[in-house]
Design an enzyme around this catalytic site. Structure first.
Site: not given
Length: 400
Positions: A146, A148, A153, A318, A320, A325
């Site tokens: 999952h 990404k 470079d 979507h 995450k 704090d």
């Protein structure tokens, strides 16, 4: 009567096979995997919450690449933006830039064989990650990569919740505006992101490039303190638990799928008891069946305890993100659900810079203003069918 007994017997055998396959498959998987915890490093961070802005920046970075392009996505669709993305990679490979593209086999089912052949013909090194296979077909069908990750470079890195597809630009009429978090990183932390990509590349292709110094570069340190952590389906729960337990005043959780483990949910309730303000932000719309129903197994208890739950109203949420704090902000690929906790390969970035945390919190609260706060009295009006769907969703929640 005999036919019914045969069907029941077949169902029992099938369920037993699924359970055995899943248990043994997970055991075999964990024996081979090693999670990576990188040291804290300074970096330059830029936060993207809009797909149009992210893709413009990412595509520009790819187009300016002179040496190597390493990209890993869970989903690459078969649509206009996906075609632009793949054609850009072909262009750079034709120019002599090393291009490697890794994508999850199930997440990117919609990529045509013709498109893959075209990539390879132009010099792009392409591979699928996490291909379902025997002897643990059921387990490997569900255990997904999952992550990404993009590294250009060896100097610029990207990590977060966006995949490649039209809906991430807000162009899906069903899902509407797409809210997500993605980070652009510069500094020494990019070497860690590069290492994680190369580890995934090695696991999939058996091609070990980890000792090739040309992919790692000395860079200015940056000003924000960050730490990368990759997980393989067995320590993300522990990481999230530590974040919850650190909270003293406020805990903000943004997730498209609120399906916590028992330990995490109990930790949230304990946090509320000790006076922590807990805000959970989830989408009102669902992009997968039953995930919203599964969340309602937890929401009433959380509200009764004094927590606050909001549903994003204007599109699909979507992101995450966990903000503790003014001390820690977690942004990455890991959702607050059992699939990310116990199945998926994920990578998260923990940020310890107060100015960035302030920005992330302002963005989070802006989304709260665009959301509907759930009330306990409204949840008690849910219909019988809703409770039936919730019960079924709870049963299958580890696989949602």
């Amino acid at each position: 009567m005999l036919a019914i007994l045969v069907i029941i017997l077949l169902l029992i055998v099938l369920v037993a096979w699924f359970a055995l396959d899943f248990s043994l498959g997970k055991k075999a998987h964990l024996q081979k995997q090693e999670e990576q915890t990188f040291s804290k490093k300074h970096a330059h961070i830029q936060l993207f919450t809009n797909g149009t802005d992210l893709f413009k920046d990412l595509f520009a970075a790819i187009d300016q690449a002179t040496h190597s392009i390493h990209i890993e996505f869970y989903i690459i669709k078969r649509d206009n933006i996906s075609q632009q993305f793949l054609q850009l990679l072909e262009k750079k490979a034709s120019e002599g830039v090393e291009v490697r593209l890794l994508t999850d086999r199930i997440g990117s089912l919609k990529i045509r064989k013709k498109a893959i052949s075209s990539l390879k013909a132009h010099g792009v090194q392409f591979s699928y990650s996490q291909i379902p296979r025997l002897p643990f077909l059921f387990y490997t069908l569900h255990a997904r990569n999952h992550r990404k990750i993009s590294v250009i470079d060896g100097k610029v890195g990207y990590i977060g919740g966006f995949n490649i597809g039209q809906e991430y630009l807000g162009l899906d009429p069903t899902l509407g505006i797409w809210k997500d978090y993605h980070l652009k990183l510069k500094g020494l932390v990019v070497n860690d992101l590069q290492r994680q990509f190369l580890l995934d590349w090695k696991a999939t292709t058996k091609n070990n490039l980890l000792h090739e110094s040309r992919y790692f570069s000395a860079q200015p340190a940056g000003t924000e303190m960050v730490q990368l952590k990759s997980t393989e389906g067995y320590t993300l729960e522990r990481d999230f638990l530590m974040l919850i337990e650190k909270a003293k005043h406020e805990l903000c959780i943004g997730t498209p799928y609120f399906i916590p483990s028992e330990k995490l949910f109990n930790a949230l309730l304990e946090a509320i008891k000790r006076g922590v303000k807990v805000n959970v932000l989830i989408p009102m719309r669902a992009d997968h069946p039953f995930v919203r129903d599964a969340a309602f197994a937890y929401i009433p208890t959380l509200l009764e305890a004094g927590g606050s739950v909001y549903e994003y109203y204007y599109g699909f949420y979507h992101a995450k993100v966990i903000i503790v704090d003014d001390d820690i902000c977690d942004i990455g690929t890991g959702n607050f659900d059992k699939r990310s906790l116990f199945l998926n390969q994920e990578v998260n970035c923990y940020i310890f810079d107060q100015s960035f945390i302030k920005q992330a919190k302002e963005t989070f609260y802006k989304s709260l203003m665009e959301s509907k706060q759930l009330q306990l009295k409204d949840l008690k009006k849910r219909k019988l069918l809703d409770h039936v769907k919730q019960a079924f969703a709870t049963l299958i929640s580890p696989l949602l």
